[in-house]
Scaffold this motif. Structure first.
Motif, PDB file in Angstrom:
ATOM      1  N   SER A 142       1.101  -7.805 -36.265  1.00 58.35           N
ATOM      2  CA  SER A 142       2.033  -9.030 -36.722  1.00 58.35           C
ATOM      3  C   SER A 142       1.868  -9.196 -38.287  1.00 58.35           C
ATOM      4  O   SER A 142       2.375 -10.061 -38.772  1.00 58.35           O
ATOM      5  CB  SER A 142       1.776 -10.146 -36.095  1.00 58.35           C
ATOM      6  N   ILE A 143       0.880  -8.203 -38.839  1.00 60.09           N
ATOM      7  CA  ILE A 143       0.644  -8.520 -40.319  1.00 60.09           C
ATOM      8  C   ILE A 143       0.589  -6.926 -40.789  1.00 60.09           C
ATOM      9  O   ILE A 143       0.274  -5.914 -40.232  1.00 60.09           O
ATOM     10  CB  ILE A 143      -0.697  -9.087 -40.389  1.00 60.09           C
ATOM     11  N   ASN A 144       1.237  -6.877 -41.877  1.00 58.46           N
ATOM     12  CA  ASN A 144       1.066  -5.499 -42.656  1.00 58.46           C
ATOM     13  C   ASN A 144       0.160  -5.286 -43.734  1.00 58.46           C
ATOM     14  O   ASN A 144      -0.603  -6.242 -44.157  1.00 58.46           O
ATOM     15  CB  ASN A 144       2.782  -5.047 -43.113  1.00 58.46           C
ATOM     16  N   SER A 145       0.093  -3.896 -44.079  1.00 58.51           N
ATOM     17  CA  SER A 145      -0.694  -3.717 -45.182  1.00 58.51           C
ATOM     18  C   SER A 145      -0.573  -4.543 -46.621  1.00 58.51           C
ATOM     19  O   SER A 145      -1.593  -4.763 -47.346  1.00 58.51           O
ATOM     20  CB  SER A 145      -0.745  -2.153 -45.408  1.00 58.51           C
ATOM     21  N   ALA A 146       0.732  -4.717 -46.727  1.00 62.86           N
ATOM     22  CA  ALA A 146       0.991  -5.489 -48.039  1.00 62.86           C
ATOM     23  C   ALA A 146       0.470  -6.804 -48.077  1.00 62.86           C
ATOM     24  O   ALA A 146       0.048  -7.444 -49.027  1.00 62.86           O
ATOM     25  CB  ALA A 146       2.609  -5.395 -48.234  1.00 62.86           C
ATOM     26  N   ALA A 147       0.582  -7.547 -46.786  1.00 67.55           N
ATOM     27  CA  ALA A 147       0.125  -8.804 -46.664  1.00 67.55           C
ATOM     28  C   ALA A 147      -1.286  -8.902 -46.701  1.00 67.55           C
ATOM     29  O   ALA A 147      -1.831  -9.587 -47.573  1.00 67.55           O
ATOM     30  CB  ALA A 147       0.370  -9.607 -45.264  1.00 67.55           C
ATOM     31  N   LEU A 148      -2.061  -7.789 -46.231  1.00 64.07           N
ATOM     32  CA  LEU A 148      -3.482  -7.808 -46.309  1.00 64.07           C
ATOM     33  C   LEU A 148      -3.974  -7.597 -47.666  1.00 64.07           C
ATOM     34  O   LEU A 148      -4.972  -8.256 -48.358  1.00 64.07           O
ATOM     35  CB  LEU A 148      -4.002  -6.646 -45.538  1.00 64.07           C
ATOM     36  N   GLY A 177      -6.473 -20.747 -48.475  1.00 67.28           N
ATOM     37  CA  GLY A 177      -6.867 -19.306 -48.309  1.00 67.28           C
ATOM     38  C   GLY A 177      -7.370 -19.268 -46.863  1.00 67.28           C
ATOM     39  O   GLY A 177      -6.947 -18.413 -45.874  1.00 67.28           O
ATOM     40  N   LEU A 178      -8.498 -20.172 -46.552  1.00 65.48           N
ATOM     41  CA  LEU A 178      -9.074 -20.120 -45.243  1.00 65.48           C
ATOM     42  C   LEU A 178      -8.196 -20.220 -44.022  1.00 65.48           C
ATOM     43  O   LEU A 178      -8.306 -19.691 -43.280  1.00 65.48           O
ATOM     44  CB  LEU A 178     -10.258 -20.969 -45.224  1.00 65.48           C
ATOM     45  N   GLN A 179      -7.318 -21.460 -44.214  1.00 62.67           N
ATOM     46  CA  GLN A 179      -6.522 -21.742 -43.117  1.00 62.67           C
ATOM     47  C   GLN A 179      -5.307 -20.618 -43.070  1.00 62.67           C
ATOM     48  O   GLN A 179      -5.113 -20.528 -41.957  1.00 62.67           O
ATOM     49  CB  GLN A 179      -5.701 -23.283 -43.705  1.00 62.67           C
ATOM     50  N   TYR A 180      -4.935 -20.142 -44.125  1.00 65.79           N
ATOM     51  CA  TYR A 180      -3.967 -19.112 -43.923  1.00 65.79           C
ATOM     52  C   TYR A 180      -4.677 -17.606 -43.383  1.00 65.79           C
ATOM     53  O   TYR A 180      -4.245 -17.162 -42.219  1.00 65.79           O
ATOM     54  CB  TYR A 180      -3.149 -18.757 -45.170  1.00 65.79           C
ATOM     55  N   VAL A 181      -5.786 -17.461 -43.684  1.00 65.86           N
ATOM     56  CA  VAL A 181      -6.349 -16.355 -43.119  1.00 65.86           C
ATOM     57  C   VAL A 181      -6.904 -16.545 -41.821  1.00 65.86           C
ATOM     58  O   VAL A 181      -6.596 -15.478 -40.742  1.00 65.86           O
ATOM     59  CB  VAL A 181      -7.849 -15.811 -43.989  1.00 65.86           C
ATOM     60  N   THR A 182      -7.494 -17.374 -41.244  1.00 67.95           N
ATOM     61  CA  THR A 182      -7.744 -17.845 -40.015  1.00 67.95           C
ATOM     62  C   THR A 182      -6.356 -17.672 -39.186  1.00 67.95           C
ATOM     63  O   THR A 182      -6.638 -17.702 -37.868  1.00 67.95           O
ATOM     64  CB  THR A 182      -8.381 -19.158 -39.914  1.00 67.95           C
ATOM     65  N   LYS A 183      -5.447 -18.423 -39.495  1.00 69.18           N
ATOM     66  CA  LYS A 183      -4.199 -18.460 -38.609  1.00 69.18           C
ATOM     67  C   LYS A 183      -3.623 -17.168 -38.616  1.00 69.18           C
ATOM     68  O   LYS A 183      -3.179 -16.583 -37.392  1.00 69.18           O
ATOM     69  CB  LYS A 183      -3.022 -19.089 -39.375  1.00 69.18           C
ATOM     70  N   GLN A 184      -3.774 -16.124 -39.514  1.00 68.43           N
ATOM     71  CA  GLN A 184      -3.384 -14.525 -39.250  1.00 68.43           C
ATOM     72  C   GLN A 184      -4.315 -13.965 -38.166  1.00 68.43           C
ATOM     73  O   GLN A 184      -3.814 -13.041 -37.475  1.00 68.43           O
ATOM     74  CB  GLN A 184      -3.652 -14.038 -40.432  1.00 68.43           C
ATOM     75  N   LEU A 197      -9.517  -8.890 -42.134  1.00 66.24           N
ATOM     76  CA  LEU A 197      -9.237 -10.394 -42.194  1.00 66.24           C
ATOM     77  C   LEU A 197     -10.566 -11.129 -41.993  1.00 66.24           C
ATOM     78  O   LEU A 197     -10.875 -12.159 -42.716  1.00 66.24           O
ATOM     79  CB  LEU A 197      -8.090 -10.661 -41.199  1.00 66.24           C
ATOM     80  N   LEU A 198     -11.418 -10.497 -41.204  1.00 64.05           N
ATOM     81  CA  LEU A 198     -12.983 -11.211 -41.065  1.00 64.05           C
ATOM     82  C   LEU A 198     -13.497 -11.210 -42.379  1.00 64.05           C
ATOM     83  O   LEU A 198     -14.066 -12.220 -42.745  1.00 64.05           O
ATOM     84  CB  LEU A 198     -13.631 -10.564 -39.998  1.00 64.05           C
ATOM     85  N   VAL A 199     -13.322  -9.975 -43.049  1.00 60.31           N
ATOM     86  CA  VAL A 199     -14.223  -9.863 -44.130  1.00 60.31           C
ATOM     87  C   VAL A 199     -13.457 -10.631 -45.199  1.00 60.31           C
ATOM     88  O   VAL A 199     -14.249 -11.542 -45.997  1.00 60.31           O
ATOM     89  CB  VAL A 199     -14.012  -8.461 -44.560  1.00 60.31           C
TER      90      VAL A 199
END
Length: 450
Positions: A142-148, A177-184, A197-199
């Motif tokens: 559900s996430i692509n390389s561009a988003a990462l 940023g933390l809220q967004y990453v943990t949601k992903q 994403l963990l990193v």
């Protein structure tokens, strides 16, 4: 839910997909975004001005190339204005290191969700249960390389802004940023994407710990540091683990927990021996040794740190908080020599710190280092009998807009002790002591972890 009204300067999809546009957005170089929008999207500066609330002339100034001989162009730095630009140009939040914007959520609610591929397995024969189908399902994301990539660029931008940006602003951005990453992390992704994403979350927790400690949020900072260490261990990321131990060493240093600090330094070296974090660990050891009066350990630690630093390539972005730049070495030696009583050498390094921490126009690009350098000059002045200079330097340091309260107070208390022991009856001594008390009392408020 209705879709947000369009803006006159919404960037076309083909512009948002360009690598140079995405890089400019991630670095919050919105003047470059404006220039590229007109060049590749035919979006006029007049339309941009209407959409973001700036005058047409100001848009043109920000979009002016820095190579035209007119100096550095103006930047958008206020959080409120950044949001206005992002919304006015309809830039997706993740490209700018932000949480999804309200207009994105409104639009997303109307988009149909593709059928879950797992339902296909209930509709056919045994042929569906083959290796190819199972592999295909594990690779769906559900996430692509561009988003990462955009997330990583956002984290990089925050880490590079740390030396000078407002602490409250950094705190809010890091939380977002933390809220967004943990949601992903709740979505479907490959194992590689999950680790990336963990990193990302690990780096954000590290930065959050630093900003929280700067703001006097000791317990919250400890939680963030521990979260980063745990993520580093889970992801097998030695550098994140080492920086978590470096932060623990910094906490212990400012709290005079010398043994805890030495243990954290050793744990950090065990976790990582190849990145610049090792330089910082040696520097902390030297600073602690100086406070313990061990001159030999100070010299050994500084020599080891300098040797590690000399083996590393010079960084492209020395302002990045998690990359140790060679210019910072003056800062470490300044601190050590001041504590050992070598005022002449400490003052030389302090003046060097102030010089390299200022831009060509005199703007302080590393105000926290500058503040501690001024305190060092204040200590040297107090020891030589110049109370007026000592108090003047100390007061200027305490008035800095961007400060790390624990580190600042650690050195400010040294100057306070010098003044009170040498000039106990002077009104200036009493006034400076009261300034420190006021700041110290202001850091004692309770707060939420994040």
């Amino acid at each position: 839910m209705t879709e947000a009204a369009p803006t006159p300067a919404a960037l076309p999809p083909h512009v948002l997909e360009r690598a140079d546009v995405r890089s400019a957005i991630a670095n919050h170089d919105f003047g470059e975004v404006f220039r590229l929008a007109r060049l590749h999207g035919k979006v006029s500066y007049a339309k941009i001005a209407e959409a973001v609330g700036y005058k047409r002339e100001h848009i043109g100034q920000m979009a002016r190339p820095e190579t035209d001989g007119k100096g550095v162009r103006p930047r958008v730095t206020q959080h409120r204005k950044i949001l206005e630009v992002v919304d006015g140009l309809r830039i997706p939040g993740h490209l700018a290191g932000l949480a999804p914007r309200p207009w994105e959520l409104a639009r997303g609610a109307r988009i149909s969700v593709p059928e879950d591929p797992s339902t296909l397995l209930t509709q056919g024969g045994a042929g569906l249960w083959d290796i190819a189908e199972l592999l295909r399902r594990t690779e769906m994301s559900s996430i692509n390389s561009a988003a990462l990539e955009s997330i990583e660029q956002g984290i990089d931008q925050l880490a590079r802004a740390y030396p000078y940006a407002d602490a409250d602003y950094l705190h809010e951005r890091t939380r977002n940023g933390l809220q967004y990453v943990t949601k992903q992390l709740e979505g479907r992704m490959t194992l590689r994407q999950h680790r990336e994403l963990l990193v990302d979350a690990g780096w954000l927790f590290l930065l959050n710990a630093c900003v929280q400690y700067d703001r006097g949020q000791r317990e919250a900072a400890n939680l963030s540091k521990s979260a980063a260490l745990r993520i580093g261990q889970e992801a097998g990321h030695g550098e994140i683990m080492a920086w978590a131990w470096e932060i623990e060493a910094w906490f212990a240093l400012t709290q005079s927990r010398w043994q805890d600090m030495l243990q954290a330094v050793e744990a950090g070296h065990v976790a990582d021996q190849t990145h610049s974090v090792g330089v910082q660990l040696y520097a902390h050891k030297a600073r602690a040794a100086a406070r313990m009066g061990d001159a030999r350990l100070v010299r050994d630690s500084l020599d080891a740190g300098r040797a590690r630093l000399d083996r590393l390539p010079r960084p492209d972005h020395p302002e990045h908080h998690f990359i140790i730049d060679p210019d910072k070495w003056d800062f470490y030696e300044m601190d050590a020599y001041r504590l050992l009583g070598d005022d002449e050498r400490a003052a030389v390094h302090a003046r060097s710190v102030i010089r390299i921490s200022s831009g060509p126009d005199g703007t302080e690009i590393s105000p926290m280092r500058t503040a501690e350098a001024r305190l060092t000059l204040g200590v040297a002045a107090a020891r030589t009998g110049d109370i007026e200079k000592a108090v003047g330097m100390g007061t200027a340091a305490l008035e800095a807009d961007r400060k790390s309260l624990p580190s600042l107070l650690l050195v400010a208390n040294e100057l306070d002790n010098e003044l009170r022991s040498r000039y106990p009856r002077e009104p200036a001594t009493r006034d400076f002591h009261e300034q420190i008390l006021a700041i110290t009392q202001g850091t004692g408020k309770l707060d939420l972890p994040f």
